[in-house]
Enzyme design. Sequence first.
Site, PDB file in Angstrom:
ATOM      1  N   SER A   1       0.865  -1.189   0.000  1.00 35.89           N
ATOM      2  CA  SER A   1       0.000   0.000   0.000  1.00 35.89           C
ATOM      3  C   SER A   1       0.895   1.230   0.000  1.00 35.89           C
ATOM      4  O   SER A   1       2.009   1.205   0.552  1.00 35.89           O
ATOM      5  CB  SER A   1      -0.874   0.021   1.252  1.00 35.89           C
TER       6      SER A   1
ATOM      7  N   TYR B   1      -1.353  -0.579  10.180  1.00 34.52           N
ATOM      8  CA  TYR B   1      -1.568  -1.039   8.800  1.00 34.52           C
ATOM      9  C   TYR B   1      -0.362  -0.658   7.925  1.00 34.52           C
ATOM     10  O   TYR B   1       0.167  -1.492   7.179  1.00 34.52           O
ATOM     11  CB  TYR B   1      -2.845  -0.398   8.252  1.00 34.52           C
TER      12      TYR B   1
HETATM   13  P1  NAP Z   1     -11.757  -5.241   0.432  1.00 34.27           P
HETATM   14  O1  NAP Z   1     -12.642  -4.645  -0.591  1.00 34.27           O
HETATM   15  O2  NAP Z   1     -12.009  -4.957   1.884  1.00 34.27           O
HETATM   16  O3  NAP Z   1     -11.751  -6.833   0.221  1.00 34.27           O
HETATM   17  C1  NAP Z   1     -11.008  -7.625   1.081  1.00 34.27           C
HETATM   18  C2  NAP Z   1     -11.049  -9.056   0.628  1.00 34.27           C
HETATM   19  O4  NAP Z   1     -10.197  -9.806   1.504  1.00 34.27           O
HETATM   20  C3  NAP Z   1     -12.407  -9.674   0.702  1.00 34.27           C
HETATM   21  O5  NAP Z   1     -12.525 -10.595  -0.354  1.00 34.27           O
HETATM   22  C4  NAP Z   1     -12.385 -10.408   2.042  1.00 34.27           C
HETATM   23  O6  NAP Z   1     -13.218 -11.552   2.056  1.00 34.27           O
HETATM   24  C5  NAP Z   1     -10.947 -10.845   2.104  1.00 34.27           C
HETATM   25  N1  NAP Z   1     -10.431 -11.052   3.438  1.00 34.27           N
HETATM   26  C6  NAP Z   1     -10.458 -10.203   4.497  1.00 34.27           C
HETATM   27  N2  NAP Z   1      -9.860 -10.768   5.550  1.00 34.27           N
HETATM   28  C7  NAP Z   1      -9.451 -11.992   5.139  1.00 34.27           C
HETATM   29  C8  NAP Z   1      -8.785 -13.076   5.766  1.00 34.27           C
HETATM   30  N3  NAP Z   1      -8.411 -13.000   7.055  1.00 34.27           N
HETATM   31  N4  NAP Z   1      -8.540 -14.200   5.048  1.00 34.27           N
HETATM   32  C9  NAP Z   1      -8.929 -14.305   3.753  1.00 34.27           C
HETATM   33  N5  NAP Z   1      -9.558 -13.313   3.100  1.00 34.27           N
HETATM   34  C10 NAP Z   1      -9.816 -12.180   3.800  1.00 34.27           C
HETATM   35  O7  NAP Z   1     -10.225  -4.870   0.191  1.00 34.27           O
HETATM   36  P2  NAP Z   1      -9.478  -4.227  -1.102  1.00 34.27           P
HETATM   37  O8  NAP Z   1      -9.633  -2.766  -1.036  1.00 34.27           O
HETATM   38  O9  NAP Z   1      -9.860  -4.958  -2.330  1.00 34.27           O
HETATM   39  O10 NAP Z   1      -7.965  -4.521  -0.719  1.00 34.27           O
HETATM   40  C11 NAP Z   1      -7.248  -5.636  -1.201  1.00 34.27           C
HETATM   41  C12 NAP Z   1      -5.793  -5.462  -0.837  1.00 34.27           C
HETATM   42  O11 NAP Z   1      -5.310  -4.226  -1.376  1.00 34.27           O
HETATM   43  C13 NAP Z   1      -5.514  -5.396   0.667  1.00 34.27           C
HETATM   44  O12 NAP Z   1      -4.324  -6.087   0.956  1.00 34.27           O
HETATM   45  C14 NAP Z   1      -5.358  -3.919   0.938  1.00 34.27           C
HETATM   46  O13 NAP Z   1      -4.556  -3.655   2.063  1.00 34.27           O
HETATM   47  C15 NAP Z   1      -4.698  -3.466  -0.349  1.00 34.27           C
HETATM   48  N6  NAP Z   1      -4.890  -2.027  -0.610  1.00 34.27           N
HETATM   49  C16 NAP Z   1      -6.126  -1.509  -0.844  1.00 34.27           C
HETATM   50  C17 NAP Z   1      -6.254  -0.132  -1.057  1.00 34.27           C
HETATM   51  C18 NAP Z   1      -7.574   0.533  -1.309  1.00 34.27           C
HETATM   52  O14 NAP Z   1      -7.639   1.779  -1.325  1.00 34.27           O
HETATM   53  N7  NAP Z   1      -8.656  -0.188  -1.524  1.00 34.27           N
HETATM   54  C19 NAP Z   1      -5.114   0.673  -1.010  1.00 34.27           C
HETATM   55  C20 NAP Z   1      -3.889   0.112  -0.760  1.00 34.27           C
HETATM   56  C21 NAP Z   1      -3.777  -1.241  -0.566  1.00 34.27           C
HETATM   57  P3  NAP Z   1     -14.687 -11.587   2.731  1.00 34.27           P
HETATM   58  O15 NAP Z   1     -15.477 -10.484   2.072  1.00 34.27           O
HETATM   59  O16 NAP Z   1     -15.210 -12.932   2.441  1.00 34.27           O
HETATM   60  O17 NAP Z   1     -14.451 -11.312   4.179  1.00 34.27           O
END
Ligand code: NAP
Length: 274
Positions: free
Chosen positions: A169, A183
Site C-alpha cells: 500500500s 496497517y
Molecule cells: P476489500 O474490498 O475490503 O476486500 C477484502 C477481501 O479480503 C475480501 O474478499 C475479504 O473476504 C478478504 N479477506 C479479508 N480478511 C481476510 C482473511 N483473514 N482471510 C482471507 N480473506 C480475507 O479490500 P481491497 O480494497 O480490495 O484490498 C485488497 C488489498 O489491497 C488489501 O491487501 C489492501 O490492504 C490493499 N490495498 C487496498 C487499497 C484501497 O484503497 N482499496 C489501497 C492500498 C492497498 P470476505 O469479504 O469474504 O471477508
Amino acid sequence: MNTLARATDPPPAARTLLVTGASRGIGAAVARLAASPRHGGWDVLVNYTRDAAAAEAVAAEVRERGRRALVVQADVGDEAQVMAMFAALDAAVADGRLAPLRGLVNNAGVVDLPARVDEMSGARIERMFRINVFGSMWCAREAVKRMSTKQGLGGGTVGKGGSIVNLSSAASRLGSPGQYVDYAASKGAIDVFTLGLAREVATEGIRVNAVRPGIIETDIHASGGIPDRARQMAPAVPMQRAGSADEVAAAIVWLLSEEASYTTGAVLDVTGGR
Ligand code: NAP
C-alpha cells in the site's frame, strides 16, 4: 470449508492462480481479469473468509470466461486454515479439477478504525499483522514449495516456476499517522518480504513482486470507518481521482504474466501519482 468445482468445467488450463481475498474488491477484479483469454486464461482458486455468495459469484464469472474455479474458505490469518486451503488445492490438482499452481496473489488484507498508536490494543495490532503479514508469508511459503524448480522442496515433485504478487500500500511510504500506523507498518513488512523472497527464489523460476495501490474505490474504506474515504481523498491525488480495482488488477496481472519475465523484487506504485 467449501470447495466447489463443476463437472461441466472445461479441461484444465496450464496453470492455476490462487487469489486470497478474492470475493470482492481488488482480489475479485484480479480473478476476473486473470481468467480472461486475453490475460492468459488462468484457472483460479477463489479464497474468501465471510461472504460465500460473493466468492461463488466471482467463481461463476471465472467459469463464464471458459476457465475453472475452486472456491475455498480460509482465514489467511490462521496458519491451520492456510494449510487446509493448500491441501484443498493439492487435492484438486491431483484429481485434475485444477492445473498446477503457478501464481499467487497475496491480496487479503484488512485495515481498522482510525486511531493513534497509543490508543491501539494489542489484539488490534496482532490481528493486523496476522492477516496482512503472517498470512502473506504462510501463503508464499506454501506456494514456493509447489512452484520452485529446486529439487526436494515440494515433497518429491519439482515445480515449474511461477509468480507471486503481494499487495502492499502507499501507506508503507506515507506511514498513515493518526489513522492506522499499524496497517502502514504491516505493508512496510510486505515491501521488505517481497524484496527478500524475490532474491531468495530468483534462480528457482519464481518471480516475486508487489503492487502498492493508493486510494482505490473498494469496501475496505467502510471497514476502516470512512466509507466515503476514496471521494474525500481524491483532491490529494495528483490525478485528482481515486483508482478502480480494475486498474490495480491490470498491474497485478501484468506482473504475473510472462511479459514481466525480467521483473522481480519490484514494488509498483498504482497511486495516480500520490
Ligand atoms: P476489500 O474490498 O475490503 O476486500 C477484502 C477481501 O479480503 C475480501 O474478499 C475479504 O473476504 C478478504 N479477506 C479479508 N480478511 C481476510 C482473511 N483473514 N482471510 C482471507 N480473506 C480475507 O479490500 P481491497 O480494497 O480490495 O484490498 C485488497 C488489498 O489491497 C488489501 O491487501 C489492501 O490492504 C490493499 N490495498 C487496498 C487499497 C484501497 O484503497 N482499496 C489501497 C492500498 C492497498 P470476505 O469479504 O469474504 O471477508
